[in-house]
Design an enzyme around this catalytic site. Structure first.
Site, mmCIF file in Angstrom:
data_model
loop_
_atom_site.group_PDB
_atom_site.id
_atom_site.type_symbol
_atom_site.label_atom_id
_atom_site.label_comp_id
_atom_site.label_asym_id
_atom_site.label_seq_id
_atom_site.Cartn_x
_atom_site.Cartn_y
_atom_site.Cartn_z
ATOM 1 N N CYS A 82 1.062 -1.254 0.199
ATOM 2 C CA CYS A 82 -0.169 -0.023 0.298
ATOM 3 C C CYS A 82 0.862 1.121 0.069
ATOM 4 O O CYS A 82 1.814 0.863 0.052
ATOM 5 C CB CYS A 82 -0.375 0.447 1.149
ATOM 6 S SG CYS A 82 -1.909 -1.309 1.035
ATOM 7 N N LEU A 115 -2.632 -1.896 -2.401
ATOM 8 C CA LEU A 115 -2.773 -3.014 -3.645
ATOM 9 C C LEU A 115 -3.142 -4.357 -3.392
ATOM 10 O O LEU A 115 -2.356 -4.867 -2.328
ATOM 11 C CB LEU A 115 -1.591 -2.733 -3.955
ATOM 12 C CG LEU A 115 -0.794 -3.899 -5.081
ATOM 13 C CD1 LEU A 115 -1.939 -3.674 -6.557
ATOM 14 C CD2 LEU A 115 0.538 -3.061 -5.081
ATOM 15 N N ASN A 169 2.382 -0.511 4.780
ATOM 16 C CA ASN A 169 2.641 -0.263 3.458
ATOM 17 C C ASN A 169 3.910 -1.529 3.305
ATOM 18 O O ASN A 169 4.975 -1.365 3.874
ATOM 19 C CB ASN A 169 3.832 0.965 2.927
ATOM 20 C CG ASN A 169 4.290 0.963 1.817
ATOM 21 O OD1 ASN A 169 4.319 0.094 1.156
ATOM 22 N ND2 ASN A 169 5.426 1.147 1.750
ATOM 23 N N GLY A 170 3.075 -2.623 2.916
ATOM 24 C CA GLY A 170 3.798 -3.888 2.989
ATOM 25 C C GLY A 170 3.806 -5.539 2.574
ATOM 26 O O GLY A 170 2.499 -5.058 2.580
ATOM 27 N N GLU A 171 4.399 -5.894 3.488
ATOM 28 C CA GLU A 171 3.941 -7.323 3.629
ATOM 29 C C GLU A 171 4.805 -7.986 5.086
ATOM 30 O O GLU A 171 5.841 -8.162 5.361
ATOM 31 C CB GLU A 171 3.966 -8.438 2.706
ATOM 32 C CG GLU A 171 3.364 -7.951 0.993
ATOM 33 C CD GLU A 171 1.540 -7.591 1.069
ATOM 34 O OE1 GLU A 171 1.318 -8.284 2.062
ATOM 35 O OE2 GLU A 171 1.498 -7.457 -0.249
#
Length: 634
Positions: A2, A50, A74-76
Site C-alpha cells: 500500500c 494494492l 505499506n508492505g507485507e
C-alpha cells in the site's frame, strides 16, 4: 502492499478530512484497489491498497474491536500466518485472514518492541494507541519500504512518498544543501536526510514514537547488522548445504500471496537462483527480462537459457537508444526523490511489462552486498587508500571534527567499500557554494562509529553498502519503479538471518576461479546450467556514453542545465562549464551526466507540485493517469 499517509495535528486543531483524502489519493499508484481513512482526535491515517493478501477483507486501516488501537502498513508480513495462529491462541478476536490485522492485535499482545522482534517482512507501518496517546511509526530492518516524515510546530506528517509530505500545507518546501552535496558525490542521499530540508527518512530498523500529551518525538534503532565472527574452518560441503537451505527458505517465505507472483530474470547468478527456487513451488512461473540493442551489453541470451531450463513463461523487452528519450521523463515523475541510477530507466519499463501479467515480482537485490559480488570487493582491491582497514587504523589519530567523512571525502574517488563517487571532493567544492556540510552531519558521524566496529575488511566493505548504497539507492529504485506500475517487489536475499549468516562466511568461500559468490554458485550447481554457473558478474550496464554522444542526449542535458536555478546551493556557471567539458570527451562520463540530468529534472518536477487542497485530484483522474502509464508498454 500500500501507500500510507498520516498526520498528527497541532494541539487545538483537528485534521482536515478533505486534505487527508487528497494526500491519500496522491498515493494511488501504490494502491489502486481501495482506500481507507481513520480519524481520531488529532490523529488521521489514510491508506491506498494494492490487494495482495486477503483480497476480500484486508482493507486498511484496521481498528481493534475495542477501538483502542488502529494500524496500517505499506508492505507485507511474510510470517503473518504463524503470528495469526499465536494471537488466536491468546484469544484475540481476529476478523480477517490478512497480515495488517496482525499489527493491530500483535501490538496489543506484545507491545511495539515485542511486535517488531517477531516480524519477518518488508514494511513501514503506523500504529495509533488511542488509550496511551501515542503514534508509533516503524520501518523494516533493511529499508525495503520507504518512510518520510516531518515534525515541527507540534505536529507530525508522514508518508510513503517524499513529495506527499512536502505537499501538506504546514510543511515548508526548501532544498537541503547537505543532501545536494551528498547526491553530487554518490548520486543518492544516504542516511536520514532528504533533498528537502526538514523532511527526514526514517532509517531502516528504526521506530519513531510520537507522544500526544507533550508532542515529543523519539527515534531509536531496534535492530542492526552486527559484525560477525568469521566462522572456524568449515567443511565446504557442510557450509554449502546450509546456505542452500537458508536461501530456499527465504525464497519460499516471500511467495506468500493471493495473486500471481513472477520474477525479474537477468541471467546472472542471483536472479537465476531465485527462479530455480521458485520453479519448484510456482506453477506457470512468469519471468521478465530486458536486453539491449548493443550486444556487448546484452545479457538476455543468458536469461533465456534459465527460462528454458525451468520452463517459465518468459517475457522480454529490448532497450534501444530512443527509449532513453521516451522513458526518462516518466522515471523522473515516478522516482519521488532524486536517484541518479541509470538502471531506473529500463527498470520502469520492465515493471510496466511485468504488471500486465503479475502483481508481485521477486528480484535479486542484496546478493552482491552479502556475498561480496562487486569487483571492488575483490581481495586485491581492499588495501587501497581509504578502505576498511586503512580507515580503521588511522581514524583514532583524527578528531571527529577534523576527519573527512567516513563515507566520502575530498581526496578519494570512492566510499570505504570502493563504490565510485560521481564527483570527487575538489570538483564538488568548486561547484557547490558550501561544501563539507554533509561530512559534518550527525548521520556521517554515526556511520563512522558503526563502521569502525568491523575488524574484517571484507565485512566492513559489505556493511558500508548494506547501510548506504542498498537502502538509499537500490531498494529505492526497485520500490519506486515497481510501485509506479502498481507492482510489488520482494527481495529474498534480504532475509535478516541470511544476511548475518552470509557475512560470517570465510572470504575463501566467496571468491574463486569464477570470480565472486563462489559458495552461492556451488549451492545450486545441480540446478543451474553450467554457462550460468561459470560466467563472471556482468553488471547491469546501459549504453549511456553512446546516448550522451548523440544529439538527443547532449540536447537533453544542456537544455535542462541552461534553465537550472541554483537555489543558493550550486554555482550553475561552474557546473555548466564542467558538464560542457564532459560532453566534449570522446567517451562522455555517462554516469555523471545521468545523475546531474535526473537531479535537474527532479528539481523542476518537485517545484511544480502544488500544496494539497481538499479533493484536489479525483479518483477518476488518477485512475485514468495510471491506466495510461500501464498501457504505454502494451
Amino acid at each position: 502492499m500500500c501507500g500510507i499517509f498520516g498526520v498528527v495535528t497541532r494541539k487545538g486543531e483537528q485534521p482536515d478530512f478533505g486534505l487527508l483524502v487528497s494526500a491519500t489519493d496522491s498515493l494511488y499508484a501504490r494502491g489502486p484497489d481501495s482506500s481507507g481513512h481513520a480519524v481520531s482526535g488529532r490523529v488521521a491515517f489514510g491508506a491506498r491498497r494494492l490487494a495482495i493478501i486477503d483480497l476480500d477483507s484486508g482493507d486498511q486501516p484496521i481498528e481493534s474491536r475495542c477501538g483502542t488501537v488502529v494500524a496500517m502498513q505499506n508492505g507485507e508480513i511474510y510470517n503473518y500466518k504463524d503470528l495469526r495462529a499465536e494471537l488466536l491462541r491468546l484469544g484475540y478476536p481476529l476478523r480477517t485472514s490478512g497480515d495488517t490485522e496482525i499489527l493491530t492485535y500483535g501490538y496489543m499482545a506484545w507491545g511495539i518492541d515485542g511486535l517488531l522482534e517477531r516480524l519477518d517482512g518488508m514494511y513501514t507501518f503506523a500504529v495509533h494507541d488511542r488509550a496511551q496517546g501515542v503514534v508509533h511509526l516503524a520501518r523494516d530492518r533493511m529499508g525495503e519500504k520507504p518512510c518520510f516524515y516531518h515534525t515541527g510546530g507540534q505536529g507530525l506528517v508522514f508518508s510513503s512518498q517524499l513529495l506527499t509530505v512536502a505537499r501538506w500545507p504546514s510543511v515548508p518546501f526548501r532544498l537541503n544543501p547537505s543532501a545536494v552535496e551528498a547526491y553530487f558525490a554518490l548520486h543518492f542521499v544516504p542516511g536520514e536526510e532528504t533533498m528537502l530540508e526538514g523532511i527526514h527518512k526514517l532509517p531502516p530498523a528504526h521506530v519513531l514514537t510520537y507522544r500526544l500529551d507533550d508532542d515529543s518525538v523519539a527515534v531509536r534503532r531496534y535492530w542492526q547488522i552486527e559484525p560477525q565472527p568469521i566462522r572456524p574452518p568449515l567443511h565446504r560441503r557442510e557450509a554449502t548445504a546450509e546456505l542452500r537451505t537458508r536461501v530456499e527458505a527465504a525464497v519460499a517465505s516471500r511467495l506468500v500471496s493471493d495473486v500471481p507472483v513472477g520474477a525479474f530474470l537477468s541471467g546472472g547468478i542471483d536472479s537465476s537462483v531465485i527462479v530455480a527456487c521458485m520453479a519448484e513451488r510456482v506453477s506457470d512461473l512468469k519471468t521478465f527480462s530486458v536486453g539491449f540493442e548493443d550486444r556487448t551489453l546484452d545479457e538476455s541470451p543468458y536469461a533465456l537459457t534459465v527460462a528454458r531450463r525451468f520452463g517459465t513463461d518468459h517475457h522480454h523487452l529490448t532497450f534501444g537508444m530512443k527509449d532513453f528519450e521516451h522513458l526518462i521523463p516518466d522515471v523522473v515523475a515516478a522516482m519521488d526523490e532524486p536517484i541518479g541510477d541509470q538502471a531506473m530507466v529500463p527498470a520502469l519499463w520492465m515493471a510496466r511489462l511485468a504488471r500486465q501479467h503479475v502483481t508481485v515480482t521477486l528480484s535479486g537485490e542484496g546478493a552482491d552486498e552479502i556475498f561480496a559480488g562487486y569487483d571492488y570487493y575483490q581481495p586485491k582491491m581492499l588495501p587501497d587508500d581509504w578502505r576498511a582497514t586503512a580507515y580503521t587504523a588511522f581514524r583514532p589519530f583524527f578528531k571527529p571534527t577534523e576527519t573527512e567523512s567516513a563515507l566520502f571525502h575530498r581526496t578519494s574517488n570512492s566510499t570505504p567499500s570502493g563504490f565510485p563517487l560521481v564527483i570527487g571532493g575538489g570538483a564538488r567544492a568548486a561547484v557547490l557554494r558550501r561544501a563539507g556540510i554533509f561530512e559534518r552531519s550527525p548521520w556521517s558521524k554515526s556511520f563512522s562509529d558503526d563502521f569502525t566496529k568491523f575488524q574484517d575488511p571484507l565485512q566492513a566493505a559489505c556493511y558500508t553498502d548494506l547501510v548506504t548504497w542498498l537502502p538509499d539507492n537500490l531498494l529505492v529504485k526497485f520500490d519506486k519503479m515497481a510501485m509506479s506500475a502498481s507492482l510489488e517487489g520482494r527481495c529474498p536475499f534480504l532475509q535478516p538471518d541470511l544476511i548475518q549468516y552470509a557475512l560470517g562466511l570465510p572470504q575463501r568461500f566467496k571468491f574463486g576461479q569464477r570470480g565472486s559468490k563462489e559458495i552461492l554458485r556451488d549451492a545450486f550447481a545441480d540446478r543451474l546450467p553450467s554457462d550460468i554457473l561459470n560466467r563472471r558478474k556482468h553488471g547491469f550496464i546501459l549504453p549511456l556514453n553512446a546516448f550522451f554522444r548523440s544529439d538527443a542526449g547532449r540536447s537533453m542535458v544542456m537544455d535542462h542545465l541552461d534553465t537550472m536555478h541554483d537555489h543558493g546551493i550550486v554555482r550553475s556557471d561552474r557546473l555548466r562549464t564542467m558538464v560542457t567539458g564532459w560532453l566534449t570527451q570522446p567517451e562522455p562520463p555517462g554516469r555523471n551526466l545521468m545523475a546531474l540530468l535526473l537531479y535537474r529534472m527532479w528539481l523542476s518536477h518537485a517545484y511544480r507540485q502544488p500544496k494539497f487542497q481538499p479533493q484536489q485530484e479525483s479518483k477518476a483522474e488518477l485512475t485514468f493517469r495510471n491506466e495510461q502509464a500501464l498501457a504505454s508498454v502494451a
